[in-house]
Each structure stands twice: as C-alpha cells, then as structure tokens.
Design a protein around this motif. Structure first.
Motif, short mmCIF file in Angstrom:
data_model
loop_
_atom_site.label_atom_id
_atom_site.label_comp_id
_atom_site.label_asym_id
_atom_site.label_seq_id
_atom_site.Cartn_x
_atom_site.Cartn_y
_atom_site.Cartn_z
N GLY A 108 0.81 -1.21 0.00
CA GLY A 108 0.00 0.00 0.00
C GLY A 108 0.84 1.26 0.00
O GLY A 108 0.52 2.24 -0.70
N MET A 109 1.93 1.26 0.76
CA MET A 109 2.81 2.42 0.80
C MET A 109 3.53 2.61 -0.54
O MET A 109 3.74 3.74 -0.99
CB MET A 109 3.82 2.30 1.94
CG MET A 109 3.22 2.53 3.32
SD MET A 109 4.49 2.75 4.59
CE MET A 109 3.50 3.45 5.92
N LEU B 104 2.37 1.74 -3.51
CA LEU B 104 1.39 2.22 -4.48
C LEU B 104 1.05 3.70 -4.26
O LEU B 104 0.72 4.41 -5.21
CB LEU B 104 0.11 1.38 -4.41
CG LEU B 104 0.23 -0.07 -4.91
CD1 LEU B 104 -1.06 -0.83 -4.64
CD2 LEU B 104 0.56 -0.10 -6.41
N SER B 105 1.11 4.13 -3.00
CA SER B 105 0.77 5.53 -2.69
C SER B 105 1.97 6.46 -2.77
O SER B 105 1.86 7.64 -2.45
CB SER B 105 0.15 5.61 -1.29
OG SER B 105 1.08 5.21 -0.30
N ASP B 106 3.13 5.93 -3.19
CA ASP B 106 4.36 6.71 -3.29
C ASP B 106 4.71 7.39 -1.97
O ASP B 106 5.13 8.56 -1.93
CB ASP B 106 4.24 7.77 -4.40
CG ASP B 106 4.13 7.14 -5.78
OD1 ASP B 106 4.76 6.09 -6.00
OD2 ASP B 106 3.40 7.70 -6.63
N SER B 107 4.52 6.67 -0.87
CA SER B 107 4.85 7.22 0.45
C SER B 107 6.36 7.43 0.58
O SER B 107 7.16 6.62 0.09
CB SER B 107 4.36 6.26 1.54
OG SER B 107 4.82 6.68 2.82
N SER B 108 6.73 8.52 1.23
CA SER B 108 8.15 8.82 1.43
C SER B 108 8.72 8.12 2.65
O SER B 108 9.92 8.21 2.93
CB SER B 108 8.34 10.34 1.58
OG SER B 108 7.61 10.83 2.70
#
Length: 316
Positions: free
Chosen positions: A216-217, A219-223
């Motif tokens: 999920g992180m 796919l969401s391009d979390s930093s």
C-alpha cells in the motif's frame, strides 16, 4: 488466590510497556508498529514452540481457531486501535480509557459467568468498583485540564483518538473473557503452551499485514522508508523488547492468573496495566504526578485491594 494476583500484577507491569512504543515512535505509522511488534512476537514463539511441541500437538483444530481469533482481536486489532489513539490523542486519554476495563470486564463477567465462577455479590462489589472508577476519573481530570491548556491542541484529532481508544476497550473487554473461558474449559492445558500458541497464530496474520502495508505504501508513493523506518536499529530493538516482555511473558503471566482467579476478579486486576502505563508516561515526561493524580492512583489501588477480598457466591 494471592499467587494469581501476583501473576496479574506482573502482567500489568509488562503490558504497560505497550503504551511506551507509540510515544517513542511518533513518526512511525501505527500499522507498522502493529506488524513489527507481532512479527517479533511470532518469531520469538517459534523456538518456544519447539520447547512446547508436545503440548502444542495436543491442541485441536478448534483450539487453533480460538488462538487465531484471540490473536487477531486481542493482539493486532487491539494494538492498532491503541497505538492509533495514542498518536492522535496523546498518551493520557487512551490510558484512562483502557483504565475503565476493570469496571467494564468485572460487570460483563459477573453478568455472564456467575454460574460457573460463582457470582461476586453486587452489594460488596459495588463499592470497590466505584472507588476504582473515581480513581480513574481523578487521574483523567488532571490530564484533561492539561489538554485544555494547550492552545495548539487539535480537537478533531483528539476526538478521533478517543473513538479509537474506545475500540481498544471493546477488543480488550472481549479478549480476557474469551481467553479465560478457554483456560477454564481446559484446566489440564499449560498456560505457557497457550501463550505460545497465540504467538504462532499471530505470525501469519502479522506477515500478511506487513505485505499489505508495504504494498500500500509503495502504491501511494509514500516517502516513509520501508520496512524499518528512519530509525531501524531502535525500531527493531523496541519491537523485540515489547514482543518478548509484553506479548509473550505478559500473556503467560495473565494466563496463570486467569486459571487461578474468577473472571470477574481477574478482570479488575487489569488496573495494574493502567498504573504501570501512567508510571511509564510520567517517567518519559520527566515530571512528578500532581496531587490529584496521586490521589487517583491511591484510589485505584484501594479499589483493587478491596475487590480481591470479595469472595464469590455459588448457586445452591
């Protein structure tokens, strides 16, 4: 009975550590703290499972289903609610909401388990429960006053934290009652084996959660730097410590207490967890509790001492 009380005290001191993690890892998502803690718990359970392999072999498919339910609700879901609540509302409010568990569990257990464990007379139980509730209210009042004085407090975030804290209360009202039911229905089984079984049941759930969180992180391009965050060594060490001390050893102590005490009585002893969590919070804050807080703590202890002196009455 007093040996059971000492085991409950040990469980409370160890379980109080779970309130420390979210305060020390404020920049870490609650879901990562959940899967990190219970991955560590599951891995710790593997060598313990080899030691307890004969006892584990006696568990039936129904037993493993019960262990899976207890792991999912009492471990992962509970800690997700709790860590999320602490990060949104701060430590005091969730701690005090969890502090209502002795009252909630005692009432629920007394209503549903009186024929089996003996019913604690309401006339004698009412005063100790009232003393515990007043003690919790005293401590809570001090913390709420401090929150009102904070001009930067986010009311919406605080309310969400309170709702999540209530979710944790629901999970941990169900968990100790269901856990005690299983232990009392299987007096020939080892509490240590049952604690290890819950650790093993937690491992696949935590692994699945970790995969979903990482995906999920991504796919969401979390930093956020996955999988161990910005402080990997500290994160790993803290997760291992909480897993060993709180998840396994704390559960073992609680299982020992649950086999020795009526459910309504052992439920009240969860107050030890609240006292431990408050103590650890004040140590982290490096401040001494206010007089009203100390009065509340004294009332909590007095209520517990009075409650454990109440003897159950059996039908007929």
């Amino acid at each position: 009975m007093w040996l059971g009380v000492l085991y409950a005290l040990g469980a409370g001191l160890l379980w109080g550590l779970v309130f420390v993690g979210p305060m020390l890892l404020e920049e870490y998502p609650p879901a990562l703290q959940v899967v990190g803690r219970y991955l560590a718990f599951g891995l710790i359970a593997l060598p313990l499972a080899w030691i307890d392999r004969r006892g584990l072999a006696r568990l039936t498919r129904a037993d493993w289903k019960d262990a899976l339910k207890l792991a999912a609700i009492g471990n992962l879901l509970y800690y997700f609610f709790l860590s999320s609540a602490i990060q949104r509302a701060g430590g005091p409010l969730p701690t005090m909401l969890i502090g209502t568990l002795p009252v909630v569990i005692a009432i629920v257990s007394n209503l549903r388990n009186g024929d089996r464990d003996g019913r604690l007379p309401w006339s004698r139980l009412a005063l100790p429960l009232l003393v515990i509730a007043v003690g919790i209210a005293c401590v809570n009042q001090v913390e709420l006053n401090a929150l009102r004085a904070d001009a930067d407090a986010d009311t919406g975030r605080y309310i969400v934290g309170g709702v999540l804290g209530l979710g944790a209360v629901v999970c941990w009202t169900w968990y100790p009652i269901r856990n005690a039911d299983w232990l009392r229905e299987h007096p020939d089984r080892s509490p240590r084996v049952w604690a290890t079984a819950q650790g093993l049941a937690t491992l696949p759930l935590a692994l699945g959660g970790a995969v979903l969180l990482w995906g999920g992180m991504a796919l969401s391009d979390s930093s956020f730097p996955m999988p161990l965050g910005p402080r990997p060594a500290f994160f790993l060490g803290l997760m291992l410590a909480i897993a060993l001390l709180a998840s396994w050893l704390g559960t073992l102590c609680w299982n020992q207490a649950s086999q020795r005490l009526p459910t309504a009585m052992v439920g009240q002893l969860i107050v030890f967890e609240t006292l431990a969590a408050l103590s650890y919070a004040f140590i982290l804050r490096d401040v001494w509790p206010e007089p009203l807080t100390l009065a509340g703590i004294a009332l909590l202890i007095a209520g517990v001492v009075a409650a454990v002196r109440v003897r159950p009455q059996y039908p007929g």
